[in-house]
Scaffold this motif. Structure first.
Motif, PDB file in Angstrom:
ATOM      1  N   UNK A 125       0.795  -1.283  -0.025  1.00 28.48           N
ATOM      2  CA  UNK A 125      -0.133   0.052  -0.128  1.00 28.48           C
ATOM      3  C   UNK A 125       0.884   1.228  -0.125  1.00 28.48           C
ATOM      4  N   UNK A 126       0.536   2.221  -0.931  1.00 31.19           N
ATOM      5  CA  UNK A 126       1.638   3.359  -1.124  1.00 31.19           C
ATOM      6  C   UNK A 126       0.858   4.486  -0.863  1.00 31.19           C
ATOM      7  N   UNK A 127       1.429   5.524  -0.135  1.00 33.97           N
ATOM      8  CA  UNK A 127       0.813   6.607   0.327  1.00 33.97           C
ATOM      9  C   UNK A 127       1.621   7.675   0.669  1.00 33.97           C
ATOM     10  N   UNK A 128       1.305   8.705   1.151  1.00 37.14           N
ATOM     11  CA  UNK A 128       2.157   9.972   1.772  1.00 37.14           C
ATOM     12  C   UNK A 128       2.942  10.472   0.383  1.00 37.14           C
ATOM     13  N   UNK A 129       2.103  11.090  -0.176  1.00 37.58           N
ATOM     14  CA  UNK A 129       2.789  11.566  -1.539  1.00 37.58           C
ATOM     15  C   UNK A 129       3.338  13.280  -0.979  1.00 37.58           C
TER      16      UNK A 129
END
Length: 161
Positions: A80-84
């Motif tokens: 899960x990728x986040x924190x742009x």
């Protein structure tokens, strides 16, 4: 007042004498383990699976010999990728591990599912990212092994013990 102190002293001496030579009904030693030397851990694929099977084998004292109870697992990993960032780059990743466990002995079977999540930061360095990901995989395997062992120890299955 003095008489009251004498009574307390006499009562405490009496209780100490009564407690001598009393043995509890059941005692355990720190080295005693209810499921030790009873469970064989099957191979688990992947890097997380390698670390996980090592931890489980060490905790369950599995030396590779055939044992009466078999623990088989199926591990699924998702990201899960986040924190742009301001430049629209991913700065944080989650590594989510879901493991389906099956404990079998002859005609007995116990199934359970465990999910754990670890996170790590992403930055500009590929080497640092790879090291952070590998560290996250090790942490995930530690969390999964603790949860599996907790399930085994706290399951109320008479055929395990």
């Amino acid at each position: 007042m003095l008489c009251c102190k004498k009574r307390y002293i006499l009562l405490s001496v009496f209780l100490i004498i009564l407690s001598c030579n009393n043995v509890p009904l059941y005692t355990t030693k720190l080295t005693e383990n209810l499921i030790n030397d009873k469970i064989t851990v099957e191979e688990i694929n992947g890097e997380v699976g390698f670390y996980l099977s090592q931890k489980l084998r060490l905790s369950l004292n599995d030396t590779g010999h055939k044992k009466p109870i078999k623990l088989s697992t199926k591990l699924t990993l998702t990201n899960n990728e986040y924190g742009l960032s301001s430049s629209n780059q991913v700065t944080r990743k989650d590594l989510i591990g879901t493991i389906n466990c099956k404990l079998t002995k002859n005609d007995h079977e116990h199934n359970f599912i465990i999910t754990e999540r670890v996170s790590f930061d992403i930055n500009q360095s590929n080497v640092a990212n790879k090291a952070a990901e590998q560290n996250a995989k090790k942490r995930l395997s530690t969390l999964l092994s603790k949860r599996i062992l907790t399930e085994l120890y706290h399951s109320n299955l008479a055929w395990i013990k």
